[in-house]
Write an enzyme that holds these catalytic residues in place. Structure first.
Site, PDB file in Angstrom:
ATOM      1  N   LYS A 172      -0.395   4.792  -0.972  1.00  0.00           N
ATOM      2  CA  LYS A 172       0.047   4.535   0.403  1.00  0.00           C
ATOM      3  C   LYS A 172       1.552   4.815   0.525  1.00  0.00           C
ATOM      4  CE  LYS A 172       0.573  -0.264  -0.946  1.00  0.00           C
ATOM      5  NZ  LYS A 172      -0.134  -1.527  -1.138  1.00  0.00           N
ATOM      6  N   MET A 205      26.437   6.075   5.891  1.00  0.00           N
ATOM      7  CA  MET A 205      25.118   6.596   6.254  1.00  0.00           C
ATOM      8  C   MET A 205      24.730   7.811   5.398  1.00  0.00           C
ATOM      9  SD  MET A 205      23.754   8.000   9.935  1.00  0.00           S
ATOM     10  CE  MET A 205      24.189   6.505  10.815  1.00  0.00           C
ATOM     11  N   TYR A 253      34.511   2.588   4.770  1.00  0.00           N
ATOM     12  CA  TYR A 253      34.477   1.656   5.901  1.00  0.00           C
ATOM     13  C   TYR A 253      34.931   0.251   5.491  1.00  0.00           C
ATOM     14  CZ  TYR A 253      31.804   4.786   8.950  1.00  0.00           C
ATOM     15  OH  TYR A 253      31.391   5.820   9.741  1.00  0.00           O
ATOM     16  N   ARG A 311      -3.501 -12.786   4.356  1.00  0.00           N
ATOM     17  CA  ARG A 311      -2.959 -11.562   4.921  1.00  0.00           C
ATOM     18  C   ARG A 311      -4.125 -10.751   5.471  1.00  0.00           C
ATOM     19  NH1 ARG A 311       0.830  -7.403   1.542  1.00  0.00           N
ATOM     20  NH2 ARG A 311      -1.204  -6.798   0.733  1.00  0.00           N
TER      21      ARG A 311
HETATM   22  C1  LIG Z   1      -0.170  -1.834  -2.456  1.00  0.00           C
HETATM   23  C2  LIG Z   1      -1.414  -2.440  -2.976  1.00  0.00           C
HETATM   24  C3  LIG Z   1      -1.723  -2.352  -4.339  1.00  0.00           C
HETATM   25  C4  LIG Z   1      -0.755  -1.847  -5.381  1.00  0.00           C
HETATM   26  O1  LIG Z   1       0.124  -2.911  -5.715  1.00  0.00           O
HETATM   27  P1  LIG Z   1       1.332  -2.746  -6.747  1.00  0.00           P
HETATM   28  O2  LIG Z   1       1.952  -4.104  -6.785  1.00  0.00           O
HETATM   29  O3  LIG Z   1       2.239  -1.721  -6.175  1.00  0.00           O
HETATM   30  O4  LIG Z   1       0.747  -2.339  -8.051  1.00  0.00           O
HETATM   31  C5  LIG Z   1      -2.971  -2.805  -4.746  1.00  0.00           C
HETATM   32  N1  LIG Z   1      -3.837  -3.340  -3.845  1.00  0.00           N
HETATM   33  C6  LIG Z   1      -3.558  -3.463  -2.541  1.00  0.00           C
HETATM   34  C7  LIG Z   1      -4.557  -4.080  -1.616  1.00  0.00           C
HETATM   35  C8  LIG Z   1      -2.334  -3.038  -2.059  1.00  0.00           C
HETATM   36  O5  LIG Z   1      -2.045  -3.177  -0.769  1.00  0.00           O
END
Ligand SMILES: *Cc1c(COP(=O)(O)O)cnc(C)c1O
Length: 348
Positions: A38, A296, A248, A132
């Site tokens: 992702k 930046m 800055y 969640r």
């Molecule tokens: C992002 C995610 C992972 C991977 O987790 P890491 O801590 O990056 O290894 C696994 N399962 C779900 C449901 C996630 O959202």
């Protein structure tokens, strides 16, 4: 597209990525080891990550939403699976129904949507305490999921990166849910969860962070290799006179005459202001400090110790994730996923 080389680049180490996956696959024991890709492969580039891990034998990939799935599917080899962790919205349905990717259904509403449309094989997320995403583990799981063709049942650990009794409680809740719902496979562990041992592995693991060089627990510190190496080009070299300030808000003041260089990287590239006066870079083995505030598009570094560093030369930004997290106050996840679009991404 342009062939103009960018003034900043990410050197990405294919061998390290694949080694990390192999190490995690071995640590997953009997379970298959997938890959969370992702957020564009945690900032590295999801297509490039999938190509490399699929060639190494990885068969299960995870993205968050259907935009990511649609972009990745043309590059997903035959025989590999893609699951969409956020399930399906109404807007996603035409794409999802026609896709070989599977939604990870997360709520009774999503299940109803998938059922009504005659959706095929899906995954399912059960929430075992994080509150969640997923069906509440205390709810009527059998009723909610009756008749669904479920490939993989998932849940997600809250704090596998800490010594925390919550993990064991989640493991028990998940094993119970998996016994109540007919599925082909069960999957609980992220990177840190893999380290917790075989009770957490079930049939499939879902590492993300550690693939990309993150170290979620001490146990893998020696085994996980750095994958991402940012480099930036020198834009200007200049002399600073005792009493001058740099950048800055003048947070750095020279107490003696010195040499500095300005680099083509800044917070718009994900090199955030937490590195101000704390980050470090390397040039030919010498460690050089970031001076003053990160801008930046630029940072200043002290180069009195590097008289041979000139405009147009390249320096390595220190970006070993555990160390960079301590320097910047950012999490290892933020250090990866914030890496911007101005880098040329160059795989070795
Ligand atoms: C992002 C995610 C992972 C991977 O987790 P890491 O801590 O990056 O290894 C696994 N399962 C779900 C449901 C996630 O959202």
């Amino acid at each position: 597209m342009t062939s103009l080389p960018a003034p900043l680049r990410l050197r990405l180490d294919s061998a390290a990525l694949v080694d990390n996956w192999r190490w995690l696959a071995k640590a997953s024991g009997e379970a298959a080891c997938g890959a969370a890709v992702k957020a564009d492969g945690y900032g590295l580039g999801a297509v490039a990550v999938v190509e490399r891990l699929a060639a190494a034998g990885c068969r299960d990939f995870f993205v968050s939403n259907w935009i990511e799935a649609v972009q990745l599917l043309p590059h997903l080899p035959e025989g590999a699976d893609l699951s969409v962790l956020h399930g399906v919205r109404d807007e996603d349905m035409p794409v999802a129904l026609a896709s070989r990717a599977r939604p990870v259904l997360c709520s009774p509403e999503q299940i109803a949507r998938w059922r009504q449309a005659g959706g095929g094989v899906c995954d399912l997320m059960v929430d075992t305490g994080m509150n969640r995403l997923g069906l509440d583990w205390r709810g009527p799981l059998e009723d909610w999921t009756h008749g669904l063709a479920i490939d993989t049942l998932h849940s997600h650990l809250i704090s596998a990166d800490e010594e925390e009794p919550l993990s064991a409680a989640q493991q028990t809740r998940f094993a119970d849910a998996a016994a109540r719902i007919p599925t082909r496979r069960a999957s609980l562990a992220n990177s840190a969860g893999i380290i917790l041992g075989r009770d957490y592995h079930f049939d499939l693991t879902r590492p993300g962070l550690a693939l990309y060089g993150g170290v979620p627990r001490e146990e893998c510190a020696g085994a996980i290799r750095q994958v991402v190496f940012p480099q930036a080009q020198v834009l200007q070299r200049r002399r600073v006179i005792a009493g001058d300030t740099v950048g800055y808000n003048a947070i750095f003041q020279a107490d003696a005459d010195m040499e500095i260089a300005i680099l083509n990287i800044g917070y718009a590239d994900g090199y955030l202001r937490g590195f101000s006066a704390r980050g470090t870079v390397r040039y030919e083995g010498r460690r050089l400090p970031v001076l003053g505030r990160v801008s930046m598009d630029m940072i200043a570094i002290g180069v009195t110790d590097a008289p041979d560093l000139h405009e147009g030369d390249w320096v390595d930004i220190d970006y070993a994730l555990p160390e960079a997290a301590r320097q910047s106050g950012l999490s290892q996840y933020e250090l990866l996923t914030g890496l911007g679009l101005r880098f040329d991404r160059i795989w070795s």
